[in-house]
Scaffold this active site. Sequence first.
Site, PDB file in Angstrom:
ATOM      1  N   SER A  11     -41.910   5.906   3.818  1.00 42.02           N
ATOM      2  CA  SER A  11     -41.536   5.750   5.349  1.00 42.02           C
ATOM      3  C   SER A  11     -42.784   4.740   5.935  1.00 42.02           C
ATOM      4  CB  SER A  11     -42.065   7.225   6.192  1.00 42.02           C
ATOM      5  OG  SER A  11     -41.640   7.180   7.497  1.00 42.02           O
ATOM      6  N   ASP A  21     -31.180  10.960   6.916  1.00 47.19           N
ATOM      7  CA  ASP A  21     -32.556  10.778   7.418  1.00 47.19           C
ATOM      8  C   ASP A  21     -32.218  10.761   8.930  1.00 47.19           C
ATOM      9  OD1 ASP A  21     -34.826   9.665   8.200  1.00 47.19           O
ATOM     10  OD2 ASP A  21     -35.098   9.055   6.201  1.00 47.19           O
ATOM     11  N   HIS A  56     -35.591  12.943   5.359  1.00 42.11           N
ATOM     12  CA  HIS A  56     -36.564  12.409   5.367  1.00 42.11           C
ATOM     13  C   HIS A  56     -37.809  13.180   4.743  1.00 42.11           C
ATOM     14  CE1 HIS A  56     -38.616   8.724   6.667  1.00 42.11           C
ATOM     15  NE2 HIS A  56     -39.626   9.486   7.269  1.00 42.11           N
TER      16      HIS A  56
END
Lengths: 280, 280
Positions: free
Chosen positions: B149, B225, B258
Site C-alpha cells: 500500500s 481490494d 487489502h
Amino acid sequence: MLTLLCENRSFGGLHRRYRHTSAVLGCEMSLAVYLPPQALSGAAVPALWWLSGLTCTEETFMQKAGAQRLAASLGLALVAPDTSPRGPQVPTDPDGAWDFGHGAGFYLDASEAPWATHYRMHTYVVRELPDLLEAELPLNGRHGISGHSMGGHGALVCALRNPGRYLSVSAFAPITRPSTCPWGEKAFSRYLGSDPSPWAAWDATLLIPGALERLPLLVDQGSADPFLEDQLRPGELAAAAEAAGHPLQLRYQESYDHSYYFIASFIDDHLRHHAAALLV
Amino acid sequence: MLTLLCENRSFGGLHRRYRHTSAVLGCEMSLAVYLPPQALSGAAVPALWWLSGLTCTEETFMQKAGAQRLAASLGLALVAPDTSPRGPQVPTDPDGAWDFGHGAGFYLDASEAPWATHYRMHTYVVRELPDLLEAELPLNGRHGISGHSMGGHGALVCALRNPGRYLSVSAFAPITRPSTCPWGEKAFSRYLGSDPSPWAAWDATLLIPGALERLPLLVDQGSADPFLEDQLRPGELAAAAEAAGHPLQLRYQESYDHSYYFIASFIDDHLRHHAAALLV
C-alpha cells in the site's frame, strides 16, 4: 446462528470472523474460522480447534501463527474461539489483571459465584460451538484440538475429559499443572473455589492417570520460555504420562520463547500431526 | 548504534527489534529485523526491505506476513522500518487522522515546514538505515525492496529513484499514482507543498518514463481490494510501464482484499522473486 463480521480470501480459502449469541456463556461471542479451499468447493472438512492464551482473542492465532498456508494445502478448517466470555454483563478481575477474567477464561466451567453464570468456556468449546459450526459450516464432524499456554492447558483438558470427542491433540507451551502454578491457583481458586479438591478435574497432569483414552499428546516447549519453570512445568506432565503409559511426545525446542514466533516455527509439525488423525 | 529491544528465535533464525537514534529523522526509531539461520553461523546474507502501509509499525509485517519460514530456508534477512518518524517532537496531523503524520510518512523527504525537519523517510530508508545495518549486522550489501500500500508506493519509488541501489523490487497493492489519489494528494500537498510540480519525483507512475534502470517490477493486487479504484490504480502504472518498455508483472489476485491475509498468501512468490536476484 452465526453472523458474519468480515471475510478475507486467504491461500485460496476464506478467513472469517463471526459473532453469535452463546446460550452457555450468556453473552455475545466472536470467533474466527479458516475454511480451506476444499471446503469452498463442496467438501466437508475436519476442523482443528485452537485455544489461545491469556490476553488473546479469536484474532491472534489467525493473524500470527502462519497456519493457513499448510491448512489450505491439507484441507483442514481452523477454528479459533475467544479466550473468555466478554461484555459489560460478564464480571472480570476487579483490579483489571490480565491473567483473570476477560481474556482469561481457562477453558473450564466455573462453579463459584459470580463466575459460574458466564464462565463456562469448557462446555462452550466442547459442545455448544461445535454443534453450531457443524450445523452452519461444511465440517465433517472430525475434530482435533490444540492451543498455547492457557489454551494448551485447555486443549489437553478438553481432550482428556472427553474421550472420543477429539481424534488428535497437541499443545504449545501448555500450563500443564495449573493446580500448583501461580496463574492456575489464582484462576482456579476463584472460578472453582478455594477448596482445591475439584481442581484436579481441570488439571491435565492429574487427569492423565484416569484417562479413558490414550490419545497421543504432542507438546512443544521452548527452552528459553520465561514461564517454563514457574508456570508451565511440562516435566510434571511427562512424569504422569510415563507412569500411566500415556503416549506423549514432549519436545524442548532450544532457545525458543513463549511468543507466536515460536508457534509459527513449529505449527506445520502440529498441523501434520492432526492431519494424520483427521484426514481419512 | 543499534540497541536491542527484544529477540525471538524464529525458524532457526532470530527476529529482533532494535531502537536507534536517527540523525536524518531527528528522533528515536524502532525497527525489526529477521536474521535467517545462515546469518547466525557466520555468513553475510542479502536483505529484503519491507515498507509497511498506513497505520502500521515495524512489527506488523514480522507478525502477520508469515515471511520468516521461507526467508529462513532461502537465507534472506528481512528488514522492516517503522512507517514514519515518531515521538513528541515530531509534528503529526492536528486532527489525529490515520492517513497523515505519525504512521504515514509516505517514504519521501518532505520539503515544507513543519514537516521537513523530521519527515525524511526516503533518505532514512535508502541511506541512513542500510549504512547502519551493514555496519552492525551480517549483511552482504545486496538489497531488495518490497512493501504494501503506502509502503508498496515507497518500495517502487525507492527503487526507481536509486538505480543500482536495489537488485529487486516488488509491491503488494501499492499506491501507484499518489499525485492524483486522495491519500497521496493529502500527504503530498502538505509534505511537498500545494504546488504539484515536485510531486512527480515521488510518483512511481511518473517516474517510470525516465527510469535509468529497467528493474523488473512484480506487483500483486487483490481484485476485491476496497481501495483499488480510488487509491491504488495499478492500471496507470501498467500503462506507463508498457509505454516505456519497463518490465512489469502485474497480477490481479481474484477475490483478495487489502489485508495481510492477502500478503501472506503470496509472500512466498515475492520472496522467491527477490531471492532470484539477491542470491548469487
